[in-house]
Design a protein around this motif. Structure first.
Motif: not given
Ligand code: SIN
Length: 309
Positions: A300, A162, A150, A298, A270, A285, A131, A296, A121, A135, A278, A137
């Motif tokens: 996952r 987050t 993540l 990430m 972060w 989240h 995001e 940024r 991401l 929601h 999670w 996932d």
């Molecule tokens: C996600 O929605 O899984 C991403 C969460 C994030 O990037 O903090």
């Protein structure tokens, strides 16, 4: 404030029964569960019922059965757990960590990070985070992801936090009337209104064959502890089965507000090499998209789920 106060519990505000002030019911554990003990993990709660930082573990080292059992226990207890300073964590360790809960499940809409099962991401001035909506996932799948792991690869100097919301608390704090109303309802979950919004008709038709709309109960039981959880979310839940369009829209609009109650939430800032894991059924989240145009990145891994009941 012109509110009718009838009990000493949460109080309705104006004509919006879900917007309440006053006492909240906030249970960390499922009914009847005993407080877990930990031999390896150090647990520092971020709130009394959701979110804990964990110390005493280097996630790039092999994960033995005792540590795996404590990690599973901590996630069940805290719903989202955080680790800092995990600089040694490579994609292979990331996969081993996710495997503590089950096999990885690829997200069909995210690019892979170069390793099967690991999604990247990456957000910057050209690709702004989307995001930033509450929601869960993969709720659009017949067996939604049980969890996600993540890790931060590159973080902005400020922002990019987050948030997670405890959907057990979201359920517990509904009125008894609302609980009775939704107890046996099911809802349709579909990726098209969100992920499909930037696709062509042909692309949507292609994805549709493997990802048709699915139904889940509005109130699900957690697969491991049986706890009741509110399971509707803003981007993916499109309608309540058996209700008129208007009734369905009004009920969904009301229910999705529950994730926005601050007492149900935890927020994580972060740093480089942080990791969050999670429980994707017990929480929703929201990735805060306040760092534009900074970058940024990430990575996952989602953990394959089971059909919900
Ligand atoms: C996600 O929605 O899984 C991403 C969460 C994030 O990037 O903090």
């Amino acid at each position: 404030m012109a509110a009718t106060v009838t009990t000493d519990g949460p109080k309705p505000v104006l004509d919006k029964p879900l917007m309440r002030y006053g006492r909240r019911t906030l249970e960390r554990l499922a009914p009847g569960a005993e407080t877990p003990q930990y031999r390896i993990l150090g647990i520092s709660p971020l709130t009394p019922h959701i979110g804990a930082e964990i110390s005493g573990v280097d996630l790039s080292r092999p994960i033995g059965e005792e540590l795996a059992a404590e990690l599973r226990q901590a996630l069940l207890e805290w719903k989202v757990v955080f680790f800092r300073g995990q600089a040694g964590l490579q994609p292979c360790h990331h996969l081993d960590l996710a495997a503590v809960w089950g096999p990885p499940e690829a997200n069909p809409f995210f690019p892979e990070a170069g390793t099967a099962g690991v999604s990247r991401l990456a957000k910057d001035a050209m690709a702004i985070g989307n995001e930033n909506i509450w929601h869960s996932d993969h709720s659009f799948m017949a067996a939604p992801a049980l969890g996600s792991v993540l890790r931060s690869v590159e973080v902005p100097s400020a922002g990019g936090d987050t948030m997670w919301a405890d959907m057990g608390a979201a359920y517990d704090n509904l009125s008894e009337k609302m609980k009775a109303r939704i107890e046996n309802l099911a809802a349709v979950h579909d990726w098209v209104p969100s992920w499909g919004s930037t696709m062509t008709g042909e692309q949507i038709a292609d994805f549709r064959t493997s990802l048709p709309p699915v139904e889940h109960p509005v109130v699900v039981r957690h697969p491991r502890n049986g706890r009741r959880l509110l399971y509707v979310n803003e981007p993916f839940t499109t309608r309540i089965v058996g209700l008129s369009d208007t009734e369905s829209r009004e009920l969904l609009d009301e229910l999705v507000l529950q994730a926005r109650v601050p007492e149900f939430q935890v927020r994580f800032h972060w740093e480089q090499d942080s990791v969050a894991i999670w429980d994707n059924i017990a929480t929703q989240h929201y990735a805060i998209s306040d760092y534009f145009p900074r970058r940024r990145v990430m990575e996952r891994i989602a953990v394959a789920g089971v059909p919900l009941s």
